[in-house]
Design an enzyme around this catalytic site. Structure first.
Site, PDB file in Angstrom:
ATOM      1  CG  ASP A  89      -2.617  -5.993   4.089  1.00  0.00           C
ATOM      2  OD1 ASP A  89      -2.108  -5.970   2.941  1.00  0.00           O
ATOM      3  OD2 ASP A  89      -2.058  -6.493   5.076  1.00  0.00           O
TER       4      ASP A  89
ATOM      5  NE  ARG B  19      -1.857  -1.903   3.361  1.00  0.00           N
ATOM      6  CZ  ARG B  19      -2.159  -2.130   4.626  1.00  0.00           C
ATOM      7  NH1 ARG B  19      -3.324  -1.738   5.089  1.00  0.00           N
ATOM      8  NH2 ARG B  19      -1.305  -2.741   5.413  1.00  0.00           N
TER       9      ARG B  19
HETATM   10  P1  4NP Z   1       1.505  -3.639   3.064  1.00  0.00           P
HETATM   11  O1  4NP Z   1       1.076  -5.165   2.889  1.00  0.00           O
HETATM   12  O2  4NP Z   1       1.427  -3.356   4.540  1.00  0.00           O
HETATM   13  O3  4NP Z   1       0.452  -2.914   2.279  1.00  0.00           O
HETATM   14  O4  4NP Z   1       2.887  -3.520   2.494  1.00  0.00           O
HETATM   15  C1  4NP Z   1       1.646  -6.209   3.605  1.00  0.00           C
HETATM   16  C2  4NP Z   1       2.856  -6.724   3.195  1.00  0.00           C
HETATM   17  C3  4NP Z   1       3.417  -7.783   3.894  1.00  0.00           C
HETATM   18  C4  4NP Z   1       2.766  -8.308   4.992  1.00  0.00           C
HETATM   19  C5  4NP Z   1       1.557  -7.775   5.393  1.00  0.00           C
HETATM   20  C6  4NP Z   1       0.998  -6.721   4.702  1.00  0.00           C
HETATM   21  N1  4NP Z   1       3.329  -9.404   5.678  1.00  0.00           N
HETATM   22  O5  4NP Z   1       2.692  -9.901   6.621  1.00  0.00           O
HETATM   23  O6  4NP Z   1       4.434  -9.824   5.345  1.00  0.00           O
END
Ligand code: 4NP
Length: 159
Positions: free
Chosen positions: A126, A17
């Site tokens: 997410d 994001r």
């Molecule tokens: P972000 O998404 O917060 O939008 O970058 C995610 C990327 C990785 C993880 C969780 C959310 N993870 O648990 O590794």
């Protein structure tokens, strides 16, 4: 001449994001001729040093934005002084930022969607465990916020 505004976008991994938010904001600011410092970071450390998720790269590319040169990093204490605003992509990240902010922090903390009139208090979902559709929905939210932020900052500079 007013100081250059600065904004840091923060999500959990800094691979989905917030890199898309950084890319959308760079594009919107450039189109509007707005001089602004933009970066993104994560509250989690798992993906430090990694490029954005390939689905985030593909989604941004479909909208004409190249985010391939971004590298994930974690939020630092310094960020709370160097940025005017730190915009969290969801409530959990905002809560973590509030909890971790050091003494002397000057950055304004808010949700990214607080920038969009009528969408205050909303989270950007997410998409990490989702599909391409989820990444498109993320892009729609994030680009609405980038446009709103550019409008607000452009209006503030005219004042
Ligand atoms: P972000 O998404 O917060 O939008 O970058 C995610 C990327 C990785 C993880 C969780 C959310 N993870 O648990 O590794």
């Amino acid at each position: 001449m007013a100081q250059t505004p600065s904004v840091l976008f923060v999500c959990l991994g800094n691979i989905c994001r917030s890199p898309m938010a950084e890319g959308a904001m760079r594009a919107a600011a450039q189109e509007a001729g707005l001089d602004i410092t933009i970066d993104s970071a994560g509250t989690g450390a798992w993906h430090i040093g990694s490029p954005p998720d390939s689905r985030a790269i593909a989604t941004a590319a479909r909208h004409g934005v190249d985010i391939t040169s971004q590298i994930a990093r974690e939020v630092t204490h310094r960020d709370f002084q160097t940025f005017d605003r730190i915009l969290a992509l969801d409530h959990q990240n905002l809560a973590n930022l509030r909890k971790d902010q050091p003494e002397g922090a000057t950055a304004q903390l808010a949700l990214l969607m607080d920038m969009v009139p009528g969408r205050e208090g909303e989270a950007v979902a997410d998409p990490y465990y989702g599909e391409a559709d989820n990444f498109e929905a993320t892009w729609a939210d994030i680009s609405a916020a980038a446009q709103a932020l550019v409008s607000a900052l452009t209006a503030a500079q005219r004042r």
